[in-house]
Design an enzyme around this catalytic site. Structure first.
Site, PDB file in Angstrom:
ATOM      1  N   HIS A 183       0.828  -1.198   0.000  1.00 40.96           N
ATOM      2  CA  HIS A 183       0.000   0.000   0.000  1.00 40.96           C
ATOM      3  C   HIS A 183       0.876   1.267   0.000  1.00 40.96           C
ATOM      4  O   HIS A 183       0.618   2.210  -0.758  1.00 40.96           O
ATOM      5  CB  HIS A 183      -0.918  -0.021   1.227  1.00 40.96           C
ATOM      6  CG  HIS A 183      -1.592   1.271   1.522  1.00 40.96           C
ATOM      7  ND1 HIS A 183      -2.665   1.744   0.793  1.00 40.96           N
ATOM      8  CD2 HIS A 183      -1.340   2.216   2.466  1.00 40.96           C
ATOM      9  CE1 HIS A 183      -3.050   2.921   1.289  1.00 40.96           C
ATOM     10  NE2 HIS A 183      -2.253   3.233   2.294  1.00 40.96           N
ATOM     11  N   HIS A 188       1.302   5.382  -1.884  1.00 42.44           N
ATOM     12  CA  HIS A 188       1.738   6.689  -1.368  1.00 42.44           C
ATOM     13  C   HIS A 188       3.034   7.252  -1.960  1.00 42.44           C
ATOM     14  O   HIS A 188       3.099   8.433  -2.298  1.00 42.44           O
ATOM     15  CB  HIS A 188       1.932   6.616   0.150  1.00 42.44           C
ATOM     16  CG  HIS A 188       0.656   6.526   0.917  1.00 42.44           C
ATOM     17  ND1 HIS A 188      -0.242   7.574   0.985  1.00 42.44           N
ATOM     18  CD2 HIS A 188       0.118   5.523   1.650  1.00 42.44           C
ATOM     19  CE1 HIS A 188      -1.275   7.216   1.741  1.00 42.44           C
ATOM     20  NE2 HIS A 188      -1.089   5.969   2.159  1.00 42.44           N
ATOM     21  N   GLU A 228      -5.799   9.383   0.901  1.00 42.99           N
ATOM     22  CA  GLU A 228      -6.128   7.958   0.806  1.00 42.99           C
ATOM     23  C   GLU A 228      -7.104   7.628  -0.325  1.00 42.99           C
ATOM     24  O   GLU A 228      -6.904   6.661  -1.037  1.00 42.99           O
ATOM     25  CB  GLU A 228      -6.698   7.441   2.137  1.00 42.99           C
ATOM     26  CG  GLU A 228      -5.683   7.341   3.267  1.00 42.99           C
ATOM     27  CD  GLU A 228      -4.576   6.300   3.046  1.00 42.99           C
ATOM     28  OE1 GLU A 228      -4.677   5.474   2.111  1.00 42.99           O
ATOM     29  OE2 GLU A 228      -3.588   6.334   3.807  1.00 42.99           O
ATOM     30  N   SER A 247      -3.785   1.464  -4.766  1.00 40.00           N
ATOM     31  CA  SER A 247      -3.163   0.202  -4.372  1.00 40.00           C
ATOM     32  C   SER A 247      -4.187  -0.905  -4.194  1.00 40.00           C
ATOM     33  O   SER A 247      -3.861  -1.979  -3.711  1.00 40.00           O
ATOM     34  CB  SER A 247      -2.359   0.394  -3.077  1.00 40.00           C
ATOM     35  OG  SER A 247      -3.220   0.705  -1.999  1.00 40.00           O
TER      36      SER A 247
HETATM   37  N1  HBI Z   1      -0.454   5.248  10.786  1.00 38.32           N
HETATM   38  N2  HBI Z   1       1.289   3.990   9.928  1.00 38.32           N
HETATM   39  C1  HBI Z   1       0.153   4.686   9.733  1.00 38.32           C
HETATM   40  N3  HBI Z   1      -0.348   4.800   8.476  1.00 38.32           N
HETATM   41  C2  HBI Z   1      -1.483   5.506   8.231  1.00 38.32           C
HETATM   42  O1  HBI Z   1      -1.905   5.611   7.071  1.00 38.32           O
HETATM   43  C3  HBI Z   1      -2.144   6.111   9.305  1.00 38.32           C
HETATM   44  C4  HBI Z   1      -1.592   5.958  10.592  1.00 38.32           C
HETATM   45  N4  HBI Z   1      -2.223   6.512  11.639  1.00 38.32           N
HETATM   46  C5  HBI Z   1      -3.398   7.310  11.509  1.00 38.32           C
HETATM   47  C6  HBI Z   1      -3.909   7.375  10.123  1.00 38.32           C
HETATM   48  N5  HBI Z   1      -3.299   6.829   9.126  1.00 38.32           N
HETATM   49  C7  HBI Z   1      -5.219   8.023   9.832  1.00 38.32           C
HETATM   50  O2  HBI Z   1      -6.093   7.792  10.876  1.00 38.32           O
HETATM   51  C8  HBI Z   1      -5.264   9.513   9.655  1.00 38.32           C
HETATM   52  O3  HBI Z   1      -5.720  10.026  10.842  1.00 38.32           O
HETATM   53  C9  HBI Z   1      -4.087  10.261   9.396  1.00 38.32           C
HETATM   54 FE    FE Z   2      -2.326   4.925   3.483  1.00 41.51          FE
END
Ligand code: HBI
Ligand code: FE
Length: 328
Positions: A183, A188, A228, A247
């Protein structure tokens, strides 16, 4: 004013949640990840597989010991992992060529040409970190799982993207209930090579610094509906730029072609910030942007009006740090 002449990091803010102003400040949150949600655990394809869980905790241990300035731990992916990657890489190929936005395709093919993106090898995060840093100054930090929404968003302000390094379970290569290396890398990282998109992402991060818990939630929704699951309009067609769309084999067709099953609306941060979303099924609603500059301007208009803070933040590119622009 006197304050502003000092190093911006020296400006003291009281009564607001701590936040990073430099990449180095992120040392303070190193190693912190959230617990797996119960719901996710029961739904996880690897939940009952002892070997898989062992592999996950090995990679997690390496990532937990990561500290700023270190090389990102190298993972020697095993054959079943590389084959999962290859399945996704090849399955997504015609779909991304058909439905991904041009920024993604440009970055992706440059990475292929550079030899760091290919079907039969999972790229190391350190290789991607060097590559990305050369392009937009962003950095990748390895994490063993989900970071809190506040820490995750805050890091974007200092051009840091937290990336997982483990891979989903090999029984279901086209499904994962959580982020994994596929992903991150097939969704990203190519987008963060684009300066316009990178600036958009950073703007969400800047707005999150010292924000209230409620505002973090509103910004997390904005993040969800753009970074996302964002779509955009290019040459009269709807294209994908969100990593969750790019993805995912099922999601990309659903998002672009699933005309009865989903609704498209113009990117509007005010609406997005108030809209709930499902996390374990396809999105019923997508926001469509015209381009990343316009999307960022809309975001700034929203945050400067709606995210109430007793100070302003801006990124100082020369010093590579956040400056406090005013205090009231
Ligand atoms: N942590 N590693 C990781 N990857 C993410 O995409 C991610 C996260 N923590 C919180 C989050 N995404 C979402 O809940 C958004 O709040 C940013
Ligand atoms: Fe993500």
């Amino acid at each position: 004013l006197e304050n502003l002449r000092k190093s911006p990091s020296a400006v003291e803010l009281t009564g607001v949640p701590w936040f990073p102003r430099t990449q180095k400040d992120l040392e303070r949150i190193e190693g912190q990840t959230m617990q797996f949600g119960e719901e996710l655990e029961a739904d996880h394809p690897g939940f009952l597989d002892k070997e898989y869980r062992k592999r996950r905790s090995l990679i997690a241990q390496a990532d937990k010991s990561y500290r700023l300035g270190m090389k990102i731990p190298k993972v020697n992916y095993v054959q079943s992992e590389t084959s999962t990657w290859k399945t996704i890489y090849e399955t997504m190929e015609p779909l991304r060529n058909k439905h991904a936005c041009r920024e993604f395709l440009n970055a992706f093919s440059a990475m292929e040409t550079a030899g760091i993106m290919k079907a039969d090898h999972i790229p190391q995060l350190q290789t991607l970190d060097d590559y990305l840093n050369d392009r937009t100054g962003w950095r990748i930090r390895p994490v063993s799982g989900l970071v809190s929404p506040r820490n995750f968003l805050n890091a974007l302000a200092v051009k840091v993207f937290h990336s997982t390094q483990y891979i989903r379970h090999h029984d279901q290569p086209l499904y994962t209930p959580e982020p994994d290396i596929c992903h991150e890398v097939l969704g990203h990282i190519p987008m963060l090579c684009d300066p316009g998109f990178a600036a958009f992402s950073q703007e969400i991060g800047l707005a999150s610094l010292g924000a209230s818990d409620d505002d973090i939630e509103r910004l997390a929704r904005c993040y969800w509906f753009t970074v996302e699951f964002g779509l955009c309009r290019q040459d009269g067609q709807v294209k994908a730029y969100g990593a969750g769309v790019l993805s995912s084999y099922g999601e990309i067709e659903h998002a672009i072609m699933g005309s009865e099953a989903r609704t498209l609306v113009d990117w509007d941060p005010m609406v997005a910030s108030q809209t709930d979303y499902p996390i374990t099924k396809y999105q019923p609603l997508y926001f469509v942007a015209n381009n990343f500059t316009a999307a960022r301007h809309k975001l700034v208009a929203f945050t400067s009006k709606e995210i109430k803070r007793p100070f302003g933040t801006v990124f100082n590119d020369e010093r590579n740090e956040v400056s406090i622009t005013w205090q009231g």
